[in-house]
Write a protein that holds these residues in place. Structure first.
Motif, mmCIF file in Angstrom:
data_model
loop_
_atom_site.group_PDB
_atom_site.id
_atom_site.type_symbol
_atom_site.label_atom_id
_atom_site.label_comp_id
_atom_site.label_asym_id
_atom_site.label_seq_id
_atom_site.Cartn_x
_atom_site.Cartn_y
_atom_site.Cartn_z
ATOM 1 N N ARG A 480 0.859 -1.199 0.000
ATOM 2 C CA ARG A 480 0.000 0.000 0.000
ATOM 3 C C ARG A 480 0.882 1.231 0.000
ATOM 4 N N TYR A 508 -6.858 -5.155 -2.538
ATOM 5 C CA TYR A 508 -7.686 -4.852 -3.704
ATOM 6 C C TYR A 508 -7.099 -3.616 -4.389
ATOM 7 N N ASP A 510 -6.082 -0.103 -6.084
ATOM 8 C CA ASP A 510 -6.369 1.315 -5.837
ATOM 9 C C ASP A 510 -5.533 2.138 -6.806
ATOM 10 N N ASP A 511 -6.173 3.093 -7.485
ATOM 11 C CA ASP A 511 -5.488 3.867 -8.526
ATOM 12 C C ASP A 511 -4.352 4.717 -7.974
ATOM 13 N N GLU A 515 -2.551 -0.666 -3.835
ATOM 14 C CA GLU A 515 -3.416 -1.627 -3.167
ATOM 15 C C GLU A 515 -3.891 -1.054 -1.843
ATOM 16 N N LYS A 516 -5.064 -1.527 -1.415
ATOM 17 C CA LYS A 516 -5.564 -1.274 -0.073
ATOM 18 C C LYS A 516 -6.011 -2.601 0.539
ATOM 19 N N GLU A 550 -9.591 -0.888 4.816
ATOM 20 C CA GLU A 550 -10.380 0.259 4.351
ATOM 21 C C GLU A 550 -11.660 -0.202 3.663
ATOM 22 N N ARG A 551 -11.913 -1.493 3.802
ATOM 23 C CA ARG A 551 -13.132 -2.056 3.230
ATOM 24 C C ARG A 551 -13.451 -3.344 3.984
#
Length: 579
Positions: A480, A508, A510-511, A515-516, A550-551
């Protein structure tokens, strides 16, 4: 029959390691000169009328087979019978035979029958289907498959029979169970004649053997790619088994209950080999059925077993289940495959009087064992494994002094020597395999110095670097914004949250950050759990902010392979579909 038939010459027995390594291991006594067949024969001679192996009580429901319980002498006779039948159908030295069966007496006897013939077992979980079976038969050039005719709503024998003519090496499908096709060769219908059994035992008893003869080709879990074949010989397996036996301390009075599929390191190292080395009674189980498992613990007065961390945690929380079953004979439980919650290991020891051993292993031969005699404090034992390379420290297992251990920084290639440093675990020693089966791996798993590159990231811990703490698989690290996050570290904390029954942390896309973290949670109650609950819980544990999920995605169940490891590829695919 007075000689091994043409085409079955003894030189077809397949060695695993180069001769100089075998000679070195034997000279140093790092390997035993005995084979697994010698171990079986020894128990037959000395303990012939003692109970050796028992089927799961739910075997009829699983695959239509009647449960059996055999003494060592009866097991030996069953092995002779199967060996004669396999031999009559052309199986001989050096042949690879794929085996797809649930844990059972029949599976145990089949392995020894193949080894008695000098053949090689290529075992696979019973849950594998035609897709995986095709890959394994093709990769190993298997000449036969041994399986069952029924398994739940499936017909594994029909799946195997459909491959004859499609895969050039495959000649025969051997079956256990009610015949559903005339094309299969049943192994439990008509036993071999006494004359045939005696002839096979006489001829194959004279077969030149070596502890370096290949006996199994196990398979990596294949969570990220196609499974890789892991050939193993007698010497490999006995070295691994002895390492575990040193911690379990089983003896002829021990009763071992094995809930892990007897197809790879988890089943062979934690049950089959310690049973052969220590003697005693092996009770079989799998797939896991908690009601049956608890009944077996009580019915057979089980002294040793293995449990995934999730089952350890659940049983500790369910006093009602424990109260309904007499578990007073249980002394030691092996666990691994995921981080052990320290509080759970502590409470099993101090509240229930059962010591939990921390296992860390791989098919390739990584074998670390946190034993109570080495690490009496259960909180430390749960979180840390012994560093066999630590100076001025000895360990209960003899394999420790024979294993060279390094932590290597994957970015710089430098060896990690400072406490708190992290690196890839690399090992060299008598439990390590010789290399993957040709054609199943793109590259060698060994570095330039001959050390196995495990792919596992550990942290050097303890006052003098005497412990190792598992961080994660190197390929599962989430990056990340340039910061590395170990999913297993976060999972090990979140599993203690009262609203979490099971959890996986995956990355997952992340632009901005690359990743997050996403926490995929099985809630413990109908009320569920919110992301804010998890974040607050982690903050209270003083976890760095960049590691916080974060999710959140809630699911009814997390996908795991047959030995309990998370199927992270499937989890990532599932959350991508959720959006």
């Amino acid at each position: 029959m007075n000689a091994i038939p043409d085409g079955m010459a003894a030189d077809r027995l397949r060695p695993c390691h180069p001769d100089h390594r075998v000679a070195d291991y034997l000279e140093r006594r790092w390997w035993s000169p005995l084979t697994v067949l010698d171990l079986l024969d020894g128990h037959v001679r000395t303990r012939g009328e003692s109970c050796a192996v028992t089927d799961p009580t739910n075997l009829p429901e699983l695959c239509g087979l009647e449960p059996a319980e055999l003494t060592w002498r009866e097991l030996d006779a069953r092995v002779d019978d199967l060996a004669a039948q396999l031999h009559e159908s052309g199986v001989g030295p050096g042949d690879v035979v794929a085996v797809l069966m649930p844990n059972s007496v029949a599976l145990t006897a089949t392995y020894f029958a193949l080894w008695r013939l000098g053949a090689i077992a290529a075992p696979m979980p019973a849950s594998y289907r035609r897709h995986e079976l095709t890959r394994i038969v093709e990769s190993a050039s298997a000449v036969a498959v041994v399986t069952v005719t029924d398994l739940g709503d499936r017909a594994p024998s029909e799946e195997a029979l459909s491959l004859i003519g499609e895969l050039p090496s495959l000649r025969t499908v051997f079956t256990f169970g009610a015949a559903v096709s005339s094309a299969g060769r049943p192994l439990d219908a008509d036993p071999a004649t006494e004359e045939s059994r005696e002839a096979v035992r006489r001829v194959y008893g004279a077969l030149p053997r070596s502890v370096n003869d290949c006996v199994t080709i196990c398979w990596t879990s294949g969570t990220e790619a196609a499974p890789k074949g892991v050939p193993r010989c007698h010497g490999d397996w006995i070295a691994v088994g002895q390492a575990v036996q040193d911690g379990l301390e089983t003896d002829p009075a021990a009763v071992m209950l094995n809930p892990f599929p007897m197809v790879n390191m988890a089943g062979f190292a934690t049950s089959l080999l310690p049973w052969l080395l220590g003697g005693g009674h092996l009770v079989l189980h799998h797939p896991l059925d908690l009601a049956v498992y608890l009944d077996q613990l009580q019915r057979y007065r089980v002294t040793h077993t293995s449990m995934p961390p999730a089952i350890l945690t659940m049983l500790l929380q369910r006093a009602d289940l424990r109260a309904a079953h007499d578990l007073s004979a249980l002394r030691r439980v092996g666990s691994g495959g995921a981080p052990l919650p320290p509080g759970v290991v502590r409470d099993w020891q101090y509240s229930l009087g059962v010591e939990v051993l921390n296992f860390f292993g791989s098919n390739e031969g990584v074998c670390l064992l946190g034993a109570p005699s080495d690490t009496p404090d259960p909180m430390i034992r749960a979180e840390y494994l012994p560093n066999y390379g630590a100076p001025e420290r000895t360990w209960v297992t003899g394999v420790a002094e024979r294993t060279s251990v390094r932590l290597v920084d994957p970015a710089t290639g430098e060896q990690v020597t400072e406490v708190g440093g992290r690196g890839e675990l690399r090992l060299q020693g008598p439990t390590i395999f010789a290399g993957y089966l040709a054609g199943t791996a793109a590259s060698s798993p060994f570095d330039d110095d001959g050390y196995l590159c495990s792919g596992d990231i550990f942290e050097l811990c303890g006052d003098n670097g005497e412990y190792l703490r598992f961080v994660d698989r190197s390929k599962e690290i989430i990056i990340r914004g340039g910061m590395n996050i170990a999913p297993a570290e976060i999972e090990g904390i979140l599993i203690d949250h009262p609203a979490v029954a099971d959890v996986a942390v995956v990355g997952y896309p992340d632009d901005v950050l690359g990743e997050k973290c996403c926490a995929v949670v099985v809630p413990a109650t109908a009320a569920g759990v919110e992301l804010e609950d998890l974040v607050s819980f982690l903050r209270a544990k003083e976890v760095a902010s960049f590691k916080l999920p974060e999710r959140i995605v809630t699911v009814d169940e997390l996908p795991r392979n047959p030995i309990g490891k998370l199927q992270r590829r499937d989890i990532r695919s599932a959350i991508e579909k959720v959006g």
